[in-house]
Design a protein around this motif. Structure first.
Motif, PDB file in Angstrom:
ATOM      1  N   ALA A 264       0.833  -1.197   0.000  1.00  0.00           N
ATOM      2  CA  ALA A 264       0.000   0.000   0.000  1.00  0.00           C
ATOM      3  C   ALA A 264       0.871   1.252   0.000  1.00  0.00           C
ATOM      4  CB  ALA A 264      -0.911  -0.010   1.217  1.00  0.00           C
TER       5      ALA A 264
ATOM      6  N   PHE B  65       3.785   6.293  -6.422  1.00  0.00           N
ATOM      7  CA  PHE B  65       3.718   6.393  -7.869  1.00  0.00           C
ATOM      8  C   PHE B  65       2.641   7.357  -8.329  1.00  0.00           C
ATOM      9  CE2 PHE B  65       6.568   2.976  -7.718  1.00  0.00           C
ATOM     10  CZ  PHE B  65       7.191   2.935  -8.952  1.00  0.00           C
ATOM     11  N   GLY B  66       3.056   8.462  -8.860  1.00  0.00           N
ATOM     12  CA  GLY B  66       2.137   9.422  -9.448  1.00  0.00           C
ATOM     13  C   GLY B  66       2.379   9.468 -10.944  1.00  0.00           C
ATOM     14  N   PRO B  67       1.699  10.382 -11.643  1.00  0.00           N
ATOM     15  CA  PRO B  67       1.834  10.432 -13.101  1.00  0.00           C
ATOM     16  C   PRO B  67       3.257  10.724 -13.575  1.00  0.00           C
ATOM     17  CG  PRO B  67       0.510  12.253 -12.263  1.00  0.00           C
ATOM     18  CD  PRO B  67       0.703  11.312 -11.138  1.00  0.00           C
TER      19      PRO B  67
ATOM     20  N   GLN C 131      -6.182   6.240  -5.488  1.00  0.00           N
ATOM     21  CA  GLN C 131      -4.736   6.086  -5.662  1.00  0.00           C
ATOM     22  C   GLN C 131      -4.073   7.434  -5.985  1.00  0.00           C
ATOM     23  OE1 GLN C 131      -3.571   3.317  -4.962  1.00  0.00           O
ATOM     24  NE2 GLN C 131      -1.427   3.512  -5.570  1.00  0.00           N
TER      25      GLN C 131
ATOM     26  N   GLY D  77      -9.570  -4.174   0.421  1.00  0.00           N
ATOM     27  CA  GLY D  77      -8.994  -2.925   0.882  1.00  0.00           C
ATOM     28  C   GLY D  77      -8.276  -3.172   2.176  1.00  0.00           C
TER      29      GLY D  77
ATOM     30  N   SER E   7       2.851   1.746  -3.364  1.00  0.00           N
ATOM     31  CA  SER E   7       2.125   2.223  -4.537  1.00  0.00           C
ATOM     32  C   SER E   7       1.783   3.706  -4.415  1.00  0.00           C
ATOM     33  CB  SER E   7       0.853   1.412  -4.745  1.00  0.00           C
ATOM     34  OG  SER E   7      -0.060   1.711  -3.725  1.00  0.00           O
ATOM     35  N   ALA E   8       1.750   4.208  -3.179  1.00  0.00           N
ATOM     36  CA  ALA E   8       1.421   5.626  -3.011  1.00  0.00           C
ATOM     37  C   ALA E   8       2.552   6.532  -3.522  1.00  0.00           C
ATOM     38  CB  ALA E   8       1.132   5.934  -1.545  1.00  0.00           C
TER      39      ALA E   8
ATOM     40  N   THR F 191      -1.295  13.442  -6.327  1.00  0.00           N
ATOM     41  CA  THR F 191      -1.523  14.043  -7.640  1.00  0.00           C
ATOM     42  C   THR F 191      -2.766  14.919  -7.627  1.00  0.00           C
ATOM     43  OG1 THR F 191      -0.701  11.987  -8.517  1.00  0.00           O
ATOM     44  CG2 THR F 191      -1.657  13.519 -10.090  1.00  0.00           C
TER      45      THR F 191
ATOM     46  N   PRO G 278      -0.868   0.893 -11.230  1.00  0.00           N
ATOM     47  CA  PRO G 278      -1.814   0.721 -12.331  1.00  0.00           C
ATOM     48  C   PRO G 278      -1.274   1.259 -13.660  1.00  0.00           C
ATOM     49  CG  PRO G 278      -2.531   2.484 -10.876  1.00  0.00           C
ATOM     50  CD  PRO G 278      -1.262   1.951 -10.310  1.00  0.00           C
TER      51      PRO G 278
ATOM     52  N   ALA H 237     -10.650  -6.411 -11.672  1.00  0.00           N
ATOM     53  CA  ALA H 237     -11.854  -5.599 -11.492  1.00  0.00           C
ATOM     54  C   ALA H 237     -13.083  -6.484 -11.332  1.00  0.00           C
ATOM     55  CB  ALA H 237     -12.036  -4.653 -12.674  1.00  0.00           C
ATOM     56  N   ILE H 238     -13.119  -7.593 -12.081  1.00  0.00           N
ATOM     57  CA  ILE H 238     -14.273  -8.478 -11.974  1.00  0.00           C
ATOM     58  C   ILE H 238     -14.225  -9.245 -10.652  1.00  0.00           C
ATOM     59  CG2 ILE H 238     -15.452 -10.416 -13.035  1.00  0.00           C
ATOM     60  CD1 ILE H 238     -14.128  -9.348 -15.666  1.00  0.00           C
TER      61      ILE H 238
ATOM     62  N   ILE I 185      -9.176  15.410 -13.191  1.00  0.00           N
ATOM     63  CA  ILE I 185      -8.428  14.304 -13.797  1.00  0.00           C
ATOM     64  C   ILE I 185      -9.315  13.069 -13.784  1.00  0.00           C
ATOM     65  CG2 ILE I 185      -6.419  12.797 -13.594  1.00  0.00           C
ATOM     66  CD1 ILE I 185      -4.836  15.085 -12.545  1.00  0.00           C
TER      67      ILE I 185
ATOM     68  N   LEU J 156      -5.309  -3.257  -1.224  1.00  0.00           N
ATOM     69  CA  LEU J 156      -5.646  -1.865  -1.503  1.00  0.00           C
ATOM     70  C   LEU J 156      -7.060  -1.685  -2.015  1.00  0.00           C
ATOM     71  CD1 LEU J 156      -2.461  -0.936  -3.525  1.00  0.00           C
ATOM     72  CD2 LEU J 156      -2.836  -0.644  -1.107  1.00  0.00           C
ATOM     73  N   GLY J 157      -7.669  -2.771  -2.482  1.00  0.00           N
ATOM     74  CA  GLY J 157      -8.950  -2.637  -3.160  1.00  0.00           C
ATOM     75  C   GLY J 157      -8.758  -1.949  -4.484  1.00  0.00           C
ATOM     76  N   LEU J 158      -7.551  -2.099  -5.045  1.00  0.00           N
ATOM     77  CA  LEU J 158      -7.200  -1.382  -6.263  1.00  0.00           C
ATOM     78  C   LEU J 158      -7.092  -2.372  -7.416  1.00  0.00           C
ATOM     79  CD1 LEU J 158      -6.116   1.352  -7.419  1.00  0.00           C
ATOM     80  CD2 LEU J 158      -3.864   0.391  -7.034  1.00  0.00           C
ATOM     81  N   PRO J 159      -8.098  -2.427  -8.277  1.00  0.00           N
ATOM     82  CA  PRO J 159      -8.008  -3.369  -9.378  1.00  0.00           C
ATOM     83  C   PRO J 159      -7.132  -2.814 -10.505  1.00  0.00           C
ATOM     84  CG  PRO J 159     -10.139  -2.269  -9.401  1.00  0.00           C
ATOM     85  CD  PRO J 159      -9.326  -1.637  -8.310  1.00  0.00           C
TER      86      PRO J 159
ATOM     87  N   ASP K 253      -1.969  14.069 -16.957  1.00  0.00           N
ATOM     88  CA  ASP K 253      -2.344  14.093 -15.540  1.00  0.00           C
ATOM     89  C   ASP K 253      -1.324  14.893 -14.742  1.00  0.00           C
ATOM     90  OD1 ASP K 253      -4.426  12.548 -16.199  1.00  0.00           O
ATOM     91  OD2 ASP K 253      -3.902  10.809 -14.984  1.00  0.00           O
TER      92      ASP K 253
END
Lengths: 501, 321
Positions: A136, A142-144, B195, A348, A139-140, B201, A269, A334-335, B185, A325-328, A456
């Protein structure tokens, strides 16, 4: 070591005869669906979703895990044998894998892929078990800006597939980037190259393009040559059905490197398992260039081993990201998220506390699925290779049918079938004139990633370009990139200087 | 092994083909019904359609219910296909607020008036969340910062023109801020939006409350407000309306009947939908998905759809999409 204890409890939970049966069914189903071009594991999981109403959660998720990983094992089978990958993550496996099959080493190629997928999946599952909460925080970071740097890095890492003929390679890449821009722009709502056709508003799906260019294009190509050069391409599988010790030693470093490349990608992602497979392939290829007897282009075992391991390593950590994370990060994830919600569970940060027996049972079933799949795939490798003995008219006729089925099943739209046919013809023309196909697909995968992350980042910074070098991660990536470029340019200059002498 | 491949392929196609065939044959609506989900597998409409399917089947209201996905362009691809299914009473389609946005966004030549709306069934609400270490502790803080620098606050949520985006537009108009200056965004779901919030961001995410409930409970994000008309049961988050913001868009979902069916057939579909709503199975799925019942039929429904469509179209224009 608390995690270990919980994992063993999970194994105890998963090790009932009934659950083992579900793992088996899931693995078989996933492999079968993965083998078919255009039908990914997301489709299989979606069709199984109604089962969740009848099964208890543990059994259902164990089966889903089997399907998920089975799809990833299976998709490389056709990629290697027929040059027709089942989904995007198997594209990179076609490059060297299919050449191995052509050289009569189909069983070895399949075994390499299966073991690679096993190693990648296993390592990532172990990582998830011990590090799920830490994922968790990782991954935080990582931004654009970081994604953009990664996308640039991936472009350069994969540029080696363009380098054989610069002009044709670039043409193909630009075509791929162009196809990726079709549709309504997600930020401004502007239509781009959609010509007012509503079916194009959401863009052209990567699955359709992959299946059309690689699979259908190949079918057309074979059909056009079938009476001209029949004997030349008879691919009789030869030799032992398993890897020799030398081959194993050759592939091992590539499996491990591929796994290392794939691991971090599952958490961030950036378009699922396809990006790391390309990077892994590019890395192996540039390493290969520096050896005494370059193998790439002739069916290099390393060129297949690395992307396979990378793809599955990503899958493992992607499941971890979903749970923790509940992050698909992929369609299948996602499914599965939807399936969790059917049971009133929300993946999550709290899932590990709320439903520990389910989470650990599921993680344990990942390991079971891996082992079952390895057992299923290794002995079957020579059997699969026998598919090549089917007379080609029937074989490729069948592939064409399955391409159509796969694409139609996902969209229920005849428009997509026409698009499949058109892009398939494009793939045929590109093959006919020896334009490389890989850059087109790389452009389609990486183009949108680069574009969205660039925009972004700029939106977020209010138009300040400094954002791209503001964090430590992008700076490190750019420095690595500069070093890699410098080495490659220096190498080329030296080679040229030597030629002059 | 090839046998497995063939079996899987055949059953997958058969499922798709038969679901279309069953849509065009037979008259007994309670024997077989097809629900079109105008979105891809795993999306909001897909789960709505599948929950309806389970409730209808589970409660024994309809014998055989199929779900067919026709994804694309905010549901308008499904809508334009559906609007040509004249008189095929045993096919119904899921609809909702997102489709109204899609119609406005894509200048769709067909809209809900080309079909016969059966009912509005359920809705869910949005939450405005910021990351746990954000400098805003209340809506007031956020609005103050936003008024000072209208394009400096970076928002995130679903796709451009989605209900998430429109809620921000309504909030901006309510505060006399230019909606076209909103920095938004778009992300493909609540997970991705959160996220970007955690990565720093974006500043504020607007997303379905049920998608962020656990993130709020885990203390990873702070909720400033929810968009429901009244406080959600057992949730200590103020609503936008009680804070005095005129934001009333909700993410509703409902069902449509095709054009050209007889009044008897329409009445039968209405009866089926009403019975499904009453069933224990449906009540359970409302709870599971944290949807709120918002059943509405008849002339009030048509009036509501007209209003909501006009409002959505106006907001999308304000946003300059």
């Amino acid at each position: 070591m608390e995690a270990l204890g919980l994992l063993f409890e999970g194994f105890a939970h998963a090790f009932t005869p009934l659950n083992l049966l579900f793992v088996m069914i899931g693995c078989l189903l996933g492999t079968a669906v993965g083998v078919l071009p255009g039908l990914g594991s997301s489709m299989a999981v979606a069709l199984l979703l109604p089962m969740t109403f009848a099964l208890d959660p543990t059994a259902a998720f164990i089966m889903f895990a089997g399907v998920y990983f089975g799809g990833l094992f299976g998709d490389s089978t056709m990629a290697i044998l027929m040059n027709t990958p089942g989904q995007a993550s198997a594209i990179a496996s076609t490059f060297e894998g299919h050449k191995m099959a052509r050289a009569g080493r189909a069983p070895q190629a399949l075994a390499t892929a299966a073991i690679g997928a096993f190693i990648g999946g296993m390592v990532s599952c172990i990582l998830v078990v011990f590090l799920a909460p830490a994922l968790a925080d990782f991954s935080a970071n990582f931004g654009p800006a970081e994604f953009f740097a990664l996308a640039l890095f991936a472009f350069v890492a994969t540029s080696s597939v363009v380098a054989d003929s610069v002009l044709k390679g670039l043409a193909s890449l630009v075509l791929g980037l162009g196809i990726a821009t079709v549709g309504i722009d997600s930020v401004s709502g502007t239509e781009r190259f959609s010509f007012g056709v509503p079916q194009l508003f959401d863009g052209i799906s990567l699955v359709t393009v992959t299946v059309a260019v690689l699979a259908l294009g190949e079918v057309f190509h074979i059909a056009s040559r079938i009476r001209r050069d029949p004997a030349a391409r008879a691919m009789r599988p030869a030799g032992r059905p398993f890897l020799s010790r030398a081959e194993f030693r050759e592939a091992l470093p590539a499996w491990l490197r591929g796994t290392g490349i794939g691991l971090p990608f599952g958490v961030v992602p950036v378009g699922g398992a396809d990006v790391p497979t390309f990077i892994a392939y590019g890395t192996e290829r540039s390493l290969d260039r520096r050896r005494k007897d370059p193998q790439f282009g002739k069916g290099a075992i390393r060129g297949l081993a690395a992307p396979e391991a990378a793809g599955n390593a990503t899958t493992g950590t992607a499941m971890g990201a979903l749970l923790a994370l509940g992050l698909p990060v992929s369609a299948t994830a996602a499914i599965m998220l939807a399936a969790f919600q059917q049971y009133g569970l929300q993946p999550g940060p709290l899932l590990f506390e709320r439903a520990p027996e389910l989470v650990w049972g599921l993680l344990a079933s990942f390991f079971l699925a891996m082992i079952v799949l390895l057992i299923l795939n290794l002995p079957f490798a020579p059997l699969w290779a026998k598919l090549l003995l089917i007379p080609r008219p029937y074989l490729y006729g069948g592939i064409a049918v399955f391409c159509g089925l796969g694409v139609y099943a996902t969209s229920s739209s005849t428009f997509d079938l026409f698009m499949l046919l058109t892009i398939g013809l494009l793939g045929f023309v590109m093959r006919r004139y020896k334009v490389p196909l890989a850059p087109l697909l790389i452009g389609m995968v990486l183009g949108p990633l680069a574009e969205t992350s660039l925009r972004d980042a700029l939106l977020s910074s209010g138009g300040d370009y400094g954002v791209f070098v503001a964090g430590p991660i992008p700076v490190v990536i750019y420095v690595l990139l500069a070093i890699a470029l410098a080495i490659s340019i220096a190498g080329r200059i030296r080679a040229r200087a030597r030629q002059d002498v | 092994m090839a046998v497995y491949a063939v079996v899987a392929a055949v059953s997958i196609t058969a499922a798709t083909v038969f679901s279309f065939q069953s849509a065009s044959a037979g008259n007994d609506l309670r024997a077989a019904l097809t629900v079109i989900a105008p979105a891809g597998v795993g999306g909001g409409w897909d789960s709505f359609a599948r929950e309806q399917q389970q409730a209808m089947r589970g409660a024994g209201i309809v014998n055989n219910v199929q779900v067919v996905n026709i994804p694309g362009a905010g549901g308008t691809i499904g809508l334009s296909t559906f609007s040509t299914m004249h008189g095929q009473a045993n096919t119904i389609m899921a609809t909702g607020a997102v489709m109204l946005g899609g119609i406005a966004l894509n200048d769709s030549p067909v809209d809900l008036s080309d079909t016969r709306p059966i009912a509005r069934i359920a809705e869910d609400y949005n939450a405005l969340v910021v990351s746990a270490d954000a400098p805003y502790d209340s809506m007031e803080d956020l609005i103050a910062a936003w008024s000072e620098d209208p394009d400096g606050i970076v928002w995130t949520g679903g796709s451009a023109g989605s209900i998430d985006h429109l809620i921000i537009a309504q909030l901006a108009l309510d505060q006399d801020l230019p909606a076209s200056e909103i920095t938004f965004i778009p992300k493909s779901g609540g997970g991705e939006a959160i996220q970007t919030l955690l990565a720093g961001t974006t500043d504020v995410a607007v997303t379905g409350y049920n998608e962020v409930e656990d993130q709020i409970a885990a203390g990873r994000v702070k909720a400033l407000a929810v968009s429901s008309p009244e406080r959600l049961e057992g949730v200590d988050i103020p609503t936008l309306s009680e804070l005095g913001y005129a934001v009333d868009l909700v993410n509703w979902r409902g069902l449509l009947a095709p054009p050209g069916i007889t009044d008897e057939e329409f009445a039968e579909l209405e009866a089926i939908v009403a019975e499904t709503r009453e069933s224990a199975e449906w009540q359970e799925s409302l709870q599971r998905n944290r949807w709120e019942d918002s059943f509405l039929t008849g002339p009030e429904l048509l009036e509501f759809i007209d209003e909501d469509q006009a409002r959505t179209t106006a907001l999308i224009e304000e946003l300059g999409l």
